[in-house]
Design a protein around this motif. Structure first.
Motif, PDB file in Angstrom:
ATOM      1  N   ARG A   1     -44.810 -35.728 -76.699  1.00  0.00           N
ATOM      2  CA  ARG A   1     -45.785 -36.328 -75.787  1.00  0.00           C
ATOM      3  C   ARG A   1     -45.701 -35.664 -74.427  1.00  0.00           C
ATOM      4  NH1 ARG A   1     -43.499 -41.506 -73.979  1.00  0.00           N
ATOM      5  NH2 ARG A   1     -42.474 -39.994 -72.607  1.00  0.00           N
ATOM      6  N   ASN A   2     -44.492 -35.493 -73.927  1.00  0.00           N
ATOM      7  CA  ASN A   2     -44.324 -34.833 -72.631  1.00  0.00           C
ATOM      8  C   ASN A   2     -44.828 -33.394 -72.679  1.00  0.00           C
ATOM      9  OD1 ASN A   2     -43.149 -37.166 -71.623  1.00  0.00           O
ATOM     10  ND2 ASN A   2     -41.056 -36.498 -72.131  1.00  0.00           N
ATOM     11  N   GLY A   3     -44.549 -32.695 -73.824  1.00  0.00           N
ATOM     12  CA  GLY A   3     -45.045 -31.327 -73.954  1.00  0.00           C
ATOM     13  C   GLY A   3     -46.558 -31.268 -73.993  1.00  0.00           C
ATOM     14  N   LEU A   4     -47.181 -32.232 -74.689  1.00  0.00           N
ATOM     15  CA  LEU A   4     -48.636 -32.271 -74.756  1.00  0.00           C
ATOM     16  C   LEU A   4     -49.259 -32.514 -73.382  1.00  0.00           C
ATOM     17  CD1 LEU A   4     -51.279 -32.366 -76.381  1.00  0.00           C
ATOM     18  CD2 LEU A   4     -50.850 -34.809 -76.759  1.00  0.00           C
ATOM     19  N   LEU A   5     -48.725 -33.477 -72.641  1.00  0.00           N
ATOM     20  CA  LEU A   5     -49.257 -33.758 -71.304  1.00  0.00           C
ATOM     21  C   LEU A   5     -49.035 -32.575 -70.355  1.00  0.00           C
ATOM     22  CD1 LEU A   5     -48.111 -37.492 -70.916  1.00  0.00           C
ATOM     23  CD2 LEU A   5     -50.334 -36.609 -71.661  1.00  0.00           C
ATOM     24  N   LYS A   6     -47.902 -31.889 -70.522  1.00  0.00           N
ATOM     25  CA  LYS A   6     -47.639 -30.716 -69.679  1.00  0.00           C
ATOM     26  C   LYS A   6     -48.633 -29.601 -69.990  1.00  0.00           C
ATOM     27  CE  LYS A   6     -44.053 -27.341 -68.538  1.00  0.00           C
ATOM     28  NZ  LYS A   6     -42.657 -26.881 -68.820  1.00  0.00           N
ATOM     29  N   LYS A   7     -48.901 -29.362 -71.298  1.00  0.00           N
ATOM     30  CA  LYS A   7     -49.867 -28.324 -71.674  1.00  0.00           C
ATOM     31  C   LYS A   7     -51.267 -28.676 -71.172  1.00  0.00           C
ATOM     32  CE  LYS A   7     -47.178 -25.483 -73.919  1.00  0.00           C
ATOM     33  NZ  LYS A   7     -46.943 -24.092 -73.414  1.00  0.00           N
ATOM     34  N   ALA A   8     -51.613 -29.947 -71.208  1.00  0.00           N
ATOM     35  CA  ALA A   8     -52.927 -30.356 -70.699  1.00  0.00           C
ATOM     36  C   ALA A   8     -53.041 -30.089 -69.205  1.00  0.00           C
ATOM     37  CB  ALA A   8     -53.146 -31.838 -71.009  1.00  0.00           C
ATOM     38  N   PHE A   9     -51.969 -30.375 -68.475  1.00  0.00           N
ATOM     39  CA  PHE A   9     -51.967 -30.103 -67.035  1.00  0.00           C
ATOM     40  C   PHE A   9     -52.089 -28.605 -66.764  1.00  0.00           C
ATOM     41  CE2 PHE A   9     -49.328 -28.895 -63.358  1.00  0.00           C
ATOM     42  CZ  PHE A   9     -50.094 -29.457 -62.330  1.00  0.00           C
ATOM     43  N   GLU A  10     -51.311 -27.786 -67.494  1.00  0.00           N
ATOM     44  CA  GLU A  10     -51.375 -26.341 -67.291  1.00  0.00           C
ATOM     45  C   GLU A  10     -52.758 -25.804 -67.626  1.00  0.00           C
ATOM     46  OE1 GLU A  10     -48.294 -24.841 -69.759  1.00  0.00           O
ATOM     47  OE2 GLU A  10     -46.655 -25.435 -68.407  1.00  0.00           O
ATOM     48  N   LEU A  11     -53.374 -26.303 -68.686  1.00  0.00           N
ATOM     49  CA  LEU A  11     -54.724 -25.858 -69.056  1.00  0.00           C
ATOM     50  C   LEU A  11     -55.736 -26.181 -67.963  1.00  0.00           C
ATOM     51  CD1 LEU A  11     -56.619 -24.682 -71.227  1.00  0.00           C
ATOM     52  CD2 LEU A  11     -56.837 -26.995 -72.153  1.00  0.00           C
ATOM     53  N   SER A  12     -55.615 -27.368 -67.379  1.00  0.00           N
ATOM     54  CA  SER A  12     -56.566 -27.748 -66.329  1.00  0.00           C
ATOM     55  C   SER A  12     -56.388 -26.914 -65.066  1.00  0.00           C
ATOM     56  CB  SER A  12     -56.397 -29.235 -65.999  1.00  0.00           C
ATOM     57  OG  SER A  12     -55.099 -29.473 -65.456  1.00  0.00           O
ATOM     58  N   VAL A  13     -55.140 -26.543 -64.755  1.00  0.00           N
ATOM     59  CA  VAL A  13     -54.882 -25.771 -63.545  1.00  0.00           C
ATOM     60  C   VAL A  13     -55.226 -24.298 -63.746  1.00  0.00           C
ATOM     61  CG1 VAL A  13     -53.096 -25.007 -61.934  1.00  0.00           C
ATOM     62  CG2 VAL A  13     -53.132 -27.381 -62.732  1.00  0.00           C
ATOM     63  N   LEU A  14     -54.761 -23.719 -64.826  1.00  0.00           N
ATOM     64  CA  LEU A  14     -54.948 -22.287 -65.058  1.00  0.00           C
ATOM     65  C   LEU A  14     -56.400 -21.924 -65.341  1.00  0.00           C
ATOM     66  CD1 LEU A  14     -51.802 -21.567 -67.273  1.00  0.00           C
ATOM     67  CD2 LEU A  14     -52.106 -21.032 -64.850  1.00  0.00           C
ATOM     68  N   CYS A  15     -57.099 -22.780 -66.048  1.00  0.00           N
ATOM     69  CA  CYS A  15     -58.459 -22.443 -66.488  1.00  0.00           C
ATOM     70  C   CYS A  15     -59.540 -23.264 -65.796  1.00  0.00           C
ATOM     71  CB  CYS A  15     -58.571 -22.648 -68.003  1.00  0.00           C
ATOM     72  SG  CYS A  15     -57.384 -21.688 -68.946  1.00  0.00           S
ATOM     73  N   ASP A  16     -59.153 -24.092 -64.840  1.00  0.00           N
ATOM     74  CA  ASP A  16     -60.121 -24.935 -64.133  1.00  0.00           C
ATOM     75  C   ASP A  16     -60.960 -25.741 -65.114  1.00  0.00           C
ATOM     76  OD1 ASP A  16     -61.417 -26.065 -61.982  1.00  0.00           O
ATOM     77  OD2 ASP A  16     -62.909 -24.451 -61.830  1.00  0.00           O
ATOM     78  N   ALA A  17     -60.274 -26.331 -66.096  1.00  0.00           N
ATOM     79  CA  ALA A  17     -60.960 -27.120 -67.116  1.00  0.00           C
ATOM     80  C   ALA A  17     -60.755 -28.599 -66.844  1.00  0.00           C
ATOM     81  CB  ALA A  17     -60.407 -26.762 -68.497  1.00  0.00           C
ATOM     82  N   GLU A  18     -61.737 -29.374 -67.247  1.00  0.00           N
ATOM     83  CA  GLU A  18     -61.632 -30.834 -67.136  1.00  0.00           C
ATOM     84  C   GLU A  18     -60.990 -31.351 -68.416  1.00  0.00           C
ATOM     85  OE1 GLU A  18     -64.446 -34.787 -66.392  1.00  0.00           O
ATOM     86  OE2 GLU A  18     -65.269 -32.758 -66.219  1.00  0.00           O
ATOM     87  N   VAL A  19     -59.779 -31.860 -68.288  1.00  0.00           N
ATOM     88  CA  VAL A  19     -58.992 -32.253 -69.439  1.00  0.00           C
ATOM     89  C   VAL A  19     -58.629 -33.724 -69.331  1.00  0.00           C
ATOM     90  CG1 VAL A  19     -56.901 -31.810 -70.781  1.00  0.00           C
ATOM     91  CG2 VAL A  19     -58.045 -29.924 -69.606  1.00  0.00           C
ATOM     92  N   ALA A  20     -58.724 -34.411 -70.468  1.00  0.00           N
ATOM     93  CA  ALA A  20     -58.311 -35.807 -70.544  1.00  0.00           C
ATOM     94  C   ALA A  20     -57.579 -36.018 -71.861  1.00  0.00           C
ATOM     95  CB  ALA A  20     -59.505 -36.745 -70.443  1.00  0.00           C
ATOM     96  N   VAL A  21     -56.409 -36.628 -71.798  1.00  0.00           N
ATOM     97  CA  VAL A  21     -55.594 -36.869 -72.983  1.00  0.00           C
ATOM     98  C   VAL A  21     -55.227 -38.348 -73.021  1.00  0.00           C
ATOM     99  CG1 VAL A  21     -53.457 -36.300 -74.192  1.00  0.00           C
ATOM    100  CG2 VAL A  21     -54.679 -34.528 -72.928  1.00  0.00           C
ATOM    101  N   ILE A  22     -55.413 -38.962 -74.175  1.00  0.00           N
ATOM    102  CA  ILE A  22     -55.051 -40.368 -74.378  1.00  0.00           C
ATOM    103  C   ILE A  22     -54.113 -40.448 -75.571  1.00  0.00           C
ATOM    104  CG2 ILE A  22     -55.896 -42.688 -74.899  1.00  0.00           C
ATOM    105  CD1 ILE A  22     -58.541 -41.916 -73.638  1.00  0.00           C
ATOM    106  N   VAL A  23     -52.966 -41.068 -75.390  1.00  0.00           N
ATOM    107  CA  VAL A  23     -51.967 -41.184 -76.451  1.00  0.00           C
ATOM    108  C   VAL A  23     -51.487 -42.631 -76.503  1.00  0.00           C
ATOM    109  CG1 VAL A  23     -49.738 -40.402 -77.327  1.00  0.00           C
ATOM    110  CG2 VAL A  23     -51.234 -38.798 -76.107  1.00  0.00           C
ATOM    111  N   PHE A  24     -51.466 -43.211 -77.711  1.00  0.00           N
ATOM    112  CA  PHE A  24     -50.880 -44.525 -77.942  1.00  0.00           C
ATOM    113  C   PHE A  24     -49.608 -44.338 -78.771  1.00  0.00           C
ATOM    114  CE2 PHE A  24     -55.249 -45.772 -77.052  1.00  0.00           C
ATOM    115  CZ  PHE A  24     -55.064 -46.865 -76.215  1.00  0.00           C
ATOM    116  N   SER A  25     -48.517 -44.910 -78.296  1.00  0.00           N
ATOM    117  CA  SER A  25     -47.249 -44.813 -79.017  1.00  0.00           C
ATOM    118  C   SER A  25     -47.298 -45.696 -80.258  1.00  0.00           C
ATOM    119  CB  SER A  25     -46.105 -45.256 -78.106  1.00  0.00           C
ATOM    120  OG  SER A  25     -46.181 -46.660 -77.865  1.00  0.00           O
ATOM    121  N   PRO A  26     -46.332 -45.550 -81.188  1.00  0.00           N
ATOM    122  CA  PRO A  26     -46.299 -46.426 -82.370  1.00  0.00           C
ATOM    123  C   PRO A  26     -46.205 -47.909 -82.009  1.00  0.00           C
ATOM    124  CG  PRO A  26     -44.869 -44.532 -82.694  1.00  0.00           C
ATOM    125  CD  PRO A  26     -45.316 -44.487 -81.273  1.00  0.00           C
TER     126      PRO A  26
END
Length: 219
Positions: free
Chosen positions: A25-50
């Motif tokens: 989960r932390n890796g996914l949120l980190k990759k989403a942040f990097e994608l938004s910064v590096l590529c100027d993309a609008e990114v939204a991630v929603i995760v529900f735990s078990p």
């Protein structure tokens, strides 16, 4: 140390499952942040735990991104088209990765053939030499194996032919023993000494149908 490939199936152990969820989960949120910064993309991630706990990330605003997604979905792009676009991007990535692998293999092949060695260091040349010697040992081993198999096959054929030849000799020997003796040749009786043989000949002189003179001679 190289990590092994993780099998994609449910983790049975609850503790290991929770640890893996937290890390990924932390890796996914980190990759989403990097994608938004590096590529100027609008990114939204929603995760529900078990357990139902919510985790989210948005480069701008979650509500704004969801509204934008809804407007975009209503504009005519359905889920199938989105899936096709994602698959197309994945195929492009795989094609580029495969092209790089092929290029790397071509470079390695040329070096093994003794080409384009100018840029190689002494360590690289030593490694290439070891690979060639190892390949040569494999080739010679395979060649010797094939030769031994061919020799064994020829010996088997030779043994078979010798056995067939022995059988043929025995058959010829038996036939010669069973063959009947030749019948004595018939002799033509010959005239014994002192026997006289008379030969009578008749000679007619004249035209056919007319009187003829008969001359008889005895020998």
């Amino acid at each position: 140390m190289v990590r092994g490939k993780t099998e994609m199936k449910l983790i049975e152990n609850a503790t290991s499952r929770q640890v893996t969820f937290s890390k990924r989960r932390n890796g996914l949120l980190k990759k989403a942040f990097e994608l938004s910064v590096l590529c100027d993309a609008e990114v939204a991630v929603i995760v529900f735990s078990p357990r139902g706990k919510l985790y989210e990330f948005s480069s701008t605003s979650m509500e704004k991104t969801i509204d934008r997604y809804r407007r975009h979905a209503k504009s005519g792009i359905n889920n199938n088209e989105v899936t096709q676009i994602v698959q197309l991007q994945q195929w492009k990535f795989e094609a580029a990765s495969m092209s790089r692998k092929i290029e790397s293999l071509e470079v390695s092949k040329r070096k093994l053939l003794g080409e384009n060695l100018e840029s190689c260091s002494a360590e690289e040349l030593h490694e290439i030499e070891g690979k060639i010697e190892q390949s040569l040992c494999h080739v010679r081993g395979k060649k010797n194996q094939l030769l031994e198999e061919q020799i064994a096959t020829l010996k088997e054929q030779e043994q078979t032919l010798m056995e067939e030849n022995a059988l043929l000799r025995e058959k010829c020997k038996l036939q010669s023993q069973l063959r009947p003796a030749a019948a004595p040749e018939e002799t033509v009786p010959c005239c014994q000494d002192g026997e006289n043989m008379e030969v009578e000949t008749e000679l007619y002189i004249g035209w056919p149908g007319r009187g003829r003179t008969n001359c008889r001679s005895q020998g």
